[in-house]
Design a protein around this motif. Structure first.
Motif, PDB file in Angstrom:
ATOM      1  N   PHE A  35       0.832  -1.203   0.000  1.00 21.70           N
ATOM      2  CA  PHE A  35       0.000   0.000   0.000  1.00 21.70           C
ATOM      3  C   PHE A  35       0.869   1.256   0.000  1.00 21.70           C
ATOM      4  N   TYR A  36       1.853   1.303   0.895  1.00 21.01           N
ATOM      5  CA  TYR A  36       2.740   2.464   0.978  1.00 21.01           C
ATOM      6  C   TYR A  36       3.637   2.558  -0.255  1.00 21.01           C
ATOM      7  N   GLY A  37       4.059   1.417  -0.766  1.00 22.21           N
ATOM      8  CA  GLY A  37       4.886   1.399  -1.964  1.00 22.21           C
ATOM      9  C   GLY A  37       4.157   1.960  -3.174  1.00 22.21           C
ATOM     10  N   VAL A  38       2.881   1.637  -3.291  1.00 19.62           N
ATOM     11  CA  VAL A  38       2.080   2.152  -4.409  1.00 19.62           C
ATOM     12  C   VAL A  38       1.924   3.672  -4.277  1.00 19.62           C
ATOM     13  N   ILE A  39       1.665   4.152  -3.068  1.00 19.79           N
ATOM     14  CA  ILE A  39       1.534   5.599  -2.869  1.00 19.79           C
ATOM     15  C   ILE A  39       2.840   6.308  -3.207  1.00 19.79           C
ATOM     16  N   ALA A  40       3.969   5.757  -2.737  1.00 18.80           N
ATOM     17  CA  ALA A  40       5.277   6.363  -3.041  1.00 18.80           C
ATOM     18  C   ALA A  40       5.527   6.351  -4.546  1.00 18.80           C
ATOM     19  N   ALA A  41       5.225   5.237  -5.204  1.00 18.86           N
ATOM     20  CA  ALA A  41       5.444   5.135  -6.657  1.00 18.86           C
ATOM     21  C   ALA A  41       4.605   6.172  -7.401  1.00 18.86           C
ATOM     22  N   LEU A  42       3.364   6.345  -6.996  1.00 22.52           N
ATOM     23  CA  LEU A  42       2.513   7.353  -7.636  1.00 22.52           C
ATOM     24  C   LEU A  42       3.065   8.763  -7.427  1.00 22.52           C
ATOM     25  N   CYS A  43       3.584   9.013  -6.239  1.00 21.23           N
ATOM     26  CA  CYS A  43       4.203  10.321  -5.976  1.00 21.23           C
ATOM     27  C   CYS A  43       5.407  10.542  -6.881  1.00 21.23           C
ATOM     28  N   PHE A  44       6.221   9.516  -7.053  1.00 21.17           N
ATOM     29  CA  PHE A  44       7.377   9.632  -7.951  1.00 21.17           C
ATOM     30  C   PHE A  44       6.930   9.835  -9.400  1.00 21.17           C
ATOM     31  N   ILE A  45       5.958   9.061  -9.824  1.00 21.05           N
ATOM     32  CA  ILE A  45       5.489   9.137 -11.221  1.00 21.05           C
ATOM     33  C   ILE A  45       4.926  10.521 -11.525  1.00 21.05           C
ATOM     34  N   TYR A  46       4.039  11.009 -10.668  1.00 22.32           N
ATOM     35  CA  TYR A  46       3.377  12.286 -10.958  1.00 22.32           C
ATOM     36  C   TYR A  46       4.211  13.505 -10.566  1.00 22.32           C
ATOM     37  N   GLY A  47       5.232  13.323  -9.746  1.00 22.92           N
ATOM     38  CA  GLY A  47       6.039  14.467  -9.325  1.00 22.92           C
ATOM     39  C   GLY A  47       7.407  14.551  -9.961  1.00 22.92           C
ATOM     40  N   SER A  48       7.790  13.540 -10.736  1.00 31.40           N
ATOM     41  CA  SER A  48       9.169  13.512 -11.245  1.00 31.40           C
ATOM     42  C   SER A  48       9.411  14.418 -12.450  1.00 31.40           C
ATOM     43  N   GLU A  49       8.369  14.758 -13.178  1.00 27.28           N
ATOM     44  CA  GLU A  49       8.584  15.614 -14.352  1.00 27.28           C
ATOM     45  C   GLU A  49       9.096  16.996 -13.936  1.00 27.28           C
ATOM     46  N   THR A  50       8.529  17.532 -12.873  1.00 30.69           N
ATOM     47  CA  THR A  50       8.935  18.861 -12.407  1.00 30.69           C
ATOM     48  C   THR A  50       9.615  18.822 -11.039  1.00 30.69           C
ATOM     49  N   PHE A  51       9.798  17.629 -10.475  1.00 29.14           N
ATOM     50  CA  PHE A  51      10.341  17.465  -9.127  1.00 29.14           C
ATOM     51  C   PHE A  51       9.595  18.351  -8.134  1.00 29.14           C
ATOM     52  N   ASP A  52       8.271  18.302  -8.221  1.00 29.73           N
ATOM     53  CA  ASP A  52       7.453  19.101  -7.312  1.00 29.73           C
ATOM     54  C   ASP A  52       7.297  18.375  -5.976  1.00 29.73           C
ATOM     55  N   TYR A  53       6.432  18.911  -5.127  1.00 32.32           N
ATOM     56  CA  TYR A  53       6.261  18.382  -3.771  1.00 32.32           C
ATOM     57  C   TYR A  53       5.921  16.896  -3.760  1.00 32.32           C
ATOM     58  N   ARG A  54       5.213  16.393  -4.789  1.00 27.64           N
ATOM     59  CA  ARG A  54       4.839  14.974  -4.816  1.00 27.64           C
ATOM     60  C   ARG A  54       6.070  14.084  -4.870  1.00 27.64           C
ATOM     61  N   PHE A  55       7.060  14.481  -5.645  1.00 25.99           N
ATOM     62  CA  PHE A  55       8.303  13.714  -5.722  1.00 25.99           C
ATOM     63  C   PHE A  55       8.939  13.602  -4.339  1.00 25.99           C
ATOM     64  N   TRP A  56       9.015  14.727  -3.616  1.00 28.63           N
ATOM     65  CA  TRP A  56       9.675  14.745  -2.312  1.00 28.63           C
ATOM     66  C   TRP A  56       8.864  14.016  -1.255  1.00 28.63           C
ATOM     67  N   ILE A  57       7.538  14.008  -1.393  1.00 30.54           N
ATOM     68  CA  ILE A  57       6.710  13.181  -0.515  1.00 30.54           C
ATOM     69  C   ILE A  57       7.044  11.707  -0.763  1.00 30.54           C
ATOM     70  N   GLY A  58       7.195  11.326  -2.027  1.00 31.45           N
ATOM     71  CA  GLY A  58       7.594   9.955  -2.370  1.00 31.45           C
ATOM     72  C   GLY A  58       8.928   9.581  -1.755  1.00 31.45           C
ATOM     73  N   VAL A  59       9.867  10.535  -1.727  1.00 38.90           N
ATOM     74  CA  VAL A  59      11.172  10.287  -1.090  1.00 38.90           C
ATOM     75  C   VAL A  59      10.973  10.043   0.403  1.00 38.90           C
ATOM     76  N   GLY A  60      10.159  10.865   1.054  1.00 39.46           N
ATOM     77  CA  GLY A  60       9.911  10.701   2.498  1.00 39.46           C
ATOM     78  C   GLY A  60       9.259   9.373   2.833  1.00 39.46           C
ATOM     79  N   ILE A  61       8.267   8.972   2.033  1.00 37.05           N
ATOM     80  CA  ILE A  61       7.608   7.679   2.250  1.00 37.05           C
ATOM     81  C   ILE A  61       8.612   6.542   2.044  1.00 37.05           C
ATOM     82  N   SER A  62       9.433   6.661   1.018  1.00 36.57           N
ATOM     83  CA  SER A  62      10.433   5.619   0.732  1.00 36.57           C
ATOM     84  C   SER A  62      11.486   5.537   1.831  1.00 36.57           C
ATOM     85  N   MET A  63      11.897   6.682   2.349  1.00 32.81           N
ATOM     86  CA  MET A  63      12.863   6.674   3.456  1.00 32.81           C
ATOM     87  C   MET A  63      12.267   6.014   4.694  1.00 32.81           C
TER      88      MET A  63
END
Length: 152
Positions: free
Chosen positions: A57-85
């Motif tokens: 469940f957490y892995g899917v949320i982190a992956a979605l944050c990376f997918i949707y936030g990686s184009e611009t490295f917006d807040y979603r990307f960094w949330i994905g980093v926090g969840i992954s950490m």
């Protein structure tokens, strides 16, 4: 966004994950998903448990944050980093240090790590879904520090 903002998002997400994990553990895994989590509370001699699926469940949320936030490295990307950490910390602390799924750590002599281990053992003392305490991973109630200091 600045590096300071990104760092704050990562650290804030990491801390928030402890609160989310506590609530999910107490109210979901010891509630309506007990049938999945129960495998974690029963003795076994295999590496994986059905309970391991719950953290997809957490892995899917982190992956979605990376997918949707990686184009611009917006807040979603960094949330994905926090969840992954947090997920990496969970694996290191809970699976390797506390449950010793892979035998690479010895018993801890550090008071915090011993208190964490004691709190987790108290959690597992109750075999059913009701009556457990200490649902967090990294936050330890002060009473377990007192016990850990006495057992030195």
């Amino acid at each position: 966004m600045s590096m300071l903002t990104n760092t704050a998002i990562v650290l804030g997400t990491f801390v928030t994950m402890e609160l989310v994990a506590w609530a999910v553990h107490k109210y979901v895994l010891h509630g309506f998903l007990w049938s999945i989590h129960e495998s974690h509370h029963k003795p076994h001699n295999h590496v994986f448990e059905l309970n391991d699926l719950s953290f997809c469940f957490y892995g899917v949320i982190a992956a979605l944050c990376f997918i949707y936030g990686s184009e611009t490295f917006d807040y979603r990307f960094w949330i994905g980093v926090g969840i992954s950490m947090y997920g990496a910390a969970y694996f290191l602390v809970h699976d390797l240090l506390i449950h010793r799924r892979v035998k690479i750590f010895r018993k801890a002599s550090n008071t915090y790590l011993r208190a964490l281990d004691i709190a987790h053992k108290v959690h597992h003392k109750t075999k059913g879904k009701d009556g457990s305490e200490s649902f967090g991973m990294l936050w330890v109630h002060p009473k377990f520090f007192h016990i850990a200091r006495r057992k030195r």
